[in-house]
Design a protein around this motif. Structure first.
Motif, PDB file in Angstrom:
ATOM      1  N   LYS A  36       0.916  -1.104  -0.144  1.00 51.76           N
ATOM      2  CA  LYS A  36       0.020  -0.234  -0.044  1.00 51.76           C
ATOM      3  C   LYS A  36       0.847   1.377   0.083  1.00 51.76           C
ATOM      4  N   LYS A  37       0.641   2.124  -0.956  1.00 52.72           N
ATOM      5  CA  LYS A  37       1.256   3.522  -0.959  1.00 52.72           C
ATOM      6  C   LYS A  37       1.024   4.200   0.081  1.00 52.72           C
ATOM      7  N   GLU A  38       1.637   4.761   0.969  1.00 53.53           N
ATOM      8  CA  GLU A  38       1.577   5.728   2.001  1.00 53.53           C
ATOM      9  C   GLU A  38       1.389   7.015   1.440  1.00 53.53           C
ATOM     10  N   GLN A  39       0.475   7.666   2.017  1.00 50.85           N
ATOM     11  CA  GLN A  39       0.138   9.018   1.375  1.00 50.85           C
ATOM     12  C   GLN A  39       0.748  10.107   2.461  1.00 50.85           C
ATOM     13  N   TYR A  40       1.237  11.141   1.942  1.00 50.67           N
ATOM     14  CA  TYR A  40       1.712  12.461   2.937  1.00 50.67           C
ATOM     15  C   TYR A  40       1.127  13.679   2.185  1.00 50.67           C
ATOM     16  N   GLU A  41       0.035  13.789   3.139  1.00 50.73           N
ATOM     17  CA  GLU A  41      -0.863  15.167   2.937  1.00 50.73           C
ATOM     18  C   GLU A  41       0.370  16.546   2.741  1.00 50.73           C
ATOM     19  N   ILE A  42       1.103  16.500   3.595  1.00 46.04           N
ATOM     20  CA  ILE A  42       2.069  17.726   3.534  1.00 46.04           C
ATOM     21  C   ILE A  42       2.769  17.847   2.081  1.00 46.04           C
ATOM     22  N   LEU A  43       3.247  16.908   1.528  1.00 39.34           N
ATOM     23  CA  LEU A  43       3.833  16.692   0.480  1.00 39.34           C
ATOM     24  C   LEU A  43       2.884  17.252  -0.723  1.00 39.34           C
ATOM     25  N   ASN A  44       1.684  16.809  -0.607  1.00 44.97           N
ATOM     26  CA  ASN A  44       0.824  17.441  -1.801  1.00 44.97           C
ATOM     27  C   ASN A  44       0.588  18.883  -1.656  1.00 44.97           C
ATOM     28  N   ILE A  45       0.598  19.392  -0.302  1.00 42.95           N
ATOM     29  CA  ILE A  45       0.161  20.815  -0.013  1.00 42.95           C
ATOM     30  C   ILE A  45       1.633  21.615  -0.601  1.00 42.95           C
ATOM     31  N   LEU A  46       2.693  20.838  -0.327  1.00 42.93           N
ATOM     32  CA  LEU A  46       3.858  21.712  -0.951  1.00 42.93           C
ATOM     33  C   LEU A  46       4.031  21.565  -2.505  1.00 42.93           C
ATOM     34  N   ARG A  47       3.676  20.342  -2.818  1.00 42.29           N
ATOM     35  CA  ARG A  47       3.726  20.194  -4.435  1.00 42.29           C
ATOM     36  C   ARG A  47       2.850  21.240  -5.002  1.00 42.29           C
ATOM     37  N   GLY A  48       1.504  21.474  -4.459  1.00 42.78           N
ATOM     38  CA  GLY A  48       0.388  22.250  -5.272  1.00 42.78           C
ATOM     39  C   GLY A  48       0.937  23.686  -4.972  1.00 42.78           C
ATOM     40  N   ILE A  49       1.407  24.232  -3.865  1.00 38.59           N
ATOM     41  CA  ILE A  49       2.022  25.437  -3.630  1.00 38.59           C
ATOM     42  C   ILE A  49       3.110  25.886  -4.576  1.00 38.59           C
ATOM     43  N   SER A  50       4.268  24.769  -4.741  1.00 41.30           N
ATOM     44  CA  SER A  50       5.375  25.057  -5.317  1.00 41.30           C
ATOM     45  C   SER A  50       4.927  25.176  -6.907  1.00 41.30           C
ATOM     46  N   ALA A  51       4.192  24.382  -7.293  1.00 38.32           N
ATOM     47  CA  ALA A  51       3.697  24.194  -9.027  1.00 38.32           C
ATOM     48  C   ALA A  51       3.169  25.510  -9.264  1.00 38.32           C
ATOM     49  N   SER A  91       0.350  18.976 -10.977  1.00 35.75           N
ATOM     50  CA  SER A  91       1.695  19.724 -10.955  1.00 35.75           C
ATOM     51  C   SER A  91       2.849  19.534 -11.709  1.00 35.75           C
ATOM     52  N   TYR A  92       2.748  18.114 -12.179  1.00 33.08           N
ATOM     53  CA  TYR A  92       3.844  17.719 -13.220  1.00 33.08           C
ATOM     54  C   TYR A  92       3.636  18.414 -14.331  1.00 33.08           C
ATOM     55  N   PRO A  93       2.590  18.337 -15.132  1.00 35.14           N
ATOM     56  CA  PRO A  93       2.403  19.113 -16.559  1.00 35.14           C
ATOM     57  C   PRO A  93       2.228  20.468 -16.405  1.00 35.14           C
ATOM     58  N   LEU A  94       1.751  21.183 -15.343  1.00 35.97           N
ATOM     59  CA  LEU A  94       1.961  22.385 -15.155  1.00 35.97           C
ATOM     60  C   LEU A  94       3.201  23.005 -14.819  1.00 35.97           C
ATOM     61  N   TYR A  95       4.153  22.234 -14.041  1.00 36.00           N
ATOM     62  CA  TYR A  95       5.483  22.597 -13.966  1.00 36.00           C
ATOM     63  C   TYR A  95       6.244  22.532 -15.388  1.00 36.00           C
ATOM     64  N   VAL A  96       6.176  21.533 -16.106  1.00 31.83           N
ATOM     65  CA  VAL A  96       6.946  21.460 -17.355  1.00 31.83           C
ATOM     66  C   VAL A  96       6.364  21.941 -18.311  1.00 31.83           C
ATOM     67  N   GLY A  97       5.292  22.553 -18.420  1.00 29.67           N
ATOM     68  CA  GLY A  97       4.301  23.023 -19.628  1.00 29.67           C
ATOM     69  C   GLY A  97       3.977  24.377 -19.654  1.00 29.67           C
ATOM     70  N   ASN A  98       4.304  25.245 -18.930  1.00 25.94           N
ATOM     71  CA  ASN A  98       3.926  26.709 -18.571  1.00 25.94           C
ATOM     72  C   ASN A  98       4.787  27.617 -19.280  1.00 25.94           C
ATOM     73  N   MET A  99       6.060  27.403 -19.548  1.00 27.21           N
ATOM     74  CA  MET A  99       6.965  28.556 -19.567  1.00 27.21           C
ATOM     75  C   MET A  99       7.195  28.956 -21.117  1.00 27.21           C
ATOM     76  N   VAL A 100       7.209  28.204 -22.028  1.00 31.64           N
ATOM     77  CA  VAL A 100       7.544  28.708 -23.482  1.00 31.64           C
ATOM     78  C   VAL A 100       6.050  28.963 -23.854  1.00 31.64           C
ATOM     79  N   PRO A 101       5.201  28.101 -23.950  1.00 33.21           N
ATOM     80  CA  PRO A 101       3.990  28.726 -24.356  1.00 33.21           C
ATOM     81  C   PRO A 101       3.477  29.994 -23.820  1.00 33.21           C
ATOM     82  N   GLY A 102       3.682  30.101 -22.261  1.00 33.05           N
ATOM     83  CA  GLY A 102       3.222  31.245 -21.807  1.00 33.05           C
ATOM     84  C   GLY A 102       3.934  32.784 -22.500  1.00 33.05           C
ATOM     85  N   PHE A 103       5.240  32.285 -22.305  1.00 32.97           N
ATOM     86  CA  PHE A 103       5.953  33.516 -23.250  1.00 32.97           C
ATOM     87  C   PHE A 103       5.566  33.870 -24.773  1.00 32.97           C
TER      88      PHE A 103
END
Length: 370
Positions: A2-17, A304-316
């Protein structure tokens, strides 16, 4: 398992993205106009600085590492449970490939389409060679010393090398994994540094410069692995502090390719913040956002993953195009934010989730074979 869930990591990942997108659109675009224009190969546009920019740029720490440090440390923190889940190295590599590459390829392909459309609109040649583009698609750009087409991708290039190193160490002997991962990271760093000091510092080969920088970040990512091992009681307090001290000392040492003290301080402060927040969440009080705020953060964390890798060039590209049409830059930035969130949600649904399901199905089928 079973995959252990870490809510704090989701919070950090979402805010960081979200903060990465904010940094690209609202800080980098204004603070580095020549660099921003170079990504899309257009004329530099100098804009009036937003009211907050001078204060942010005058801080004794650099803003960029503060946007990405949690992604590095989360990658290190979660590598052990990922390795424990897969029985052999090929299965682990297959999972990592399906987890990362399809989503990256679609995001990068979308950026290439934006660049191609912008080039056609301006009636100029496409700004990058086919070899440059292919090196990015195959994650060999830094090795082959090609130009960075999208400023988001360098972190992924480092993380891929960390995953390879961690997999090799794990599947060649799991006992004392964290200690061996630290050892090999530092040994490789010493070897590369040896090539550096034996050569001409004024003409440092691109490969050596790249390896020194990326091994520095791998050492930083490994700090997250130490924290996980401590959390799971695989490392004692003393051993954890010793390994973290060695890695931090190496991180700031001449072993690596220093950027600026402001970068280094930002990474170290980021590690201190991450460590304190994680330990507080695990042993004192569980962080959890409820209501609409929690739903938004968890939604951004999922994409967060597609948001992180897909925003910069299309945005510019959109910024320069819309500004040429006489639209205020802040309206253009709003369009960029809306596009980035919609794009990430769409790619998460049609590419990222199916890729993860495919990975799970293939691995399950392998495990069920007699």
């Amino acid at each position: 398992m079973k995959k252990e869930q870490y809510e704090i990591l989701n919070i950090l990942r979402g805010i960081s993205a979200f903060m990465v997108v904010f940094y690209h659109f609202c800080i980098y675009f204004f603070a580095y106009p020549r660099s921003s224009a170079s990504f899309v190969k257009t004329e530099t546009v100098y804009l009036s600085n937003p009211f907050y920019l001078t204060d942010l740029l005058s801080l004794p720490i650099h803003m960029q590492p503060l946007m990405v440090f949690s992604f590095f440390l989360i990658s290190g923190f979660l590598i052990l449970p990922s390795l424990e889940r897969y029985p052999n190295f090929p299965t682990y590599l297959l999972h990592k490939f399906l987890r990362l590459w399809p989503t990256f390829a679609v995001c990068f392909g979308t950026a290439i389409l934006f660049l191609a459309a912008f080039s056609l609109y301006r009636d100029v040649p496409f700004p990058y060679s086919i070899n440059n583009v292919l090196s990015c698609f195959t994650w060999t750009r830094d090795i082959l010393d090609y130009r960075l087409i999208d400023g988001s991708f360098w972190t992924l290039e480092v993380q891929v090398k960390f995953y390879l190193l961690a997999g090799i160490v794990w599947y060649t002997g799991r006992k004392y994994f964290v200690e061996k991962l630290c050892f090999w990271t530092l040994l490789l760093s010493l070897i590369v540094y040896g090539f550096y000091i034996l050569g001409d510092p004024l003409e440092e080969p691109p490969m050596i410069k790249m390896l020194r920088h990326e091994l520095q970040i791998i050492a930083y990512i490994t700090l997250g692995t130490c924290l996980y091992a401590f959390h799971k009681k695989q490392l004692s307090w003393v051993r954890t502090l010793f390994l973290c001290a060695i890695l931090c000392a190496a991180f700031v040492s001449p072993l690596f390719d220093w950027q600026t003290p402001r970068h280094l301080w930002a990474y170290l402060i980021g590690f201190g913040f991450f460590s304190c927040l994680l330990l507080f969440d695990m042993y004192v009080y569980k962080f959890k956002f409820n209501g609409i705020v929690g739903k938004v953060i968890n939604w951004v964390a999922r994409i967060s993953y597609p948001l992180y890798v897909g925003n910069m060039v299309p945005g510019f590209v959109m910024f320069y195009f819309l500004m040429e049409q006489g639209i205020n830059v802040w309206w253009a930035i709003l369009v960029g934010f809306i596009y980035s969130l919609a794009m990430a949600a769409f790619i998460h649904k049609i590419v990222e989730l199916p890729s993860l399901r495919l990975s799970k199905a293939i691995i399950t089928a392998q495990e069920e074979k007699p």
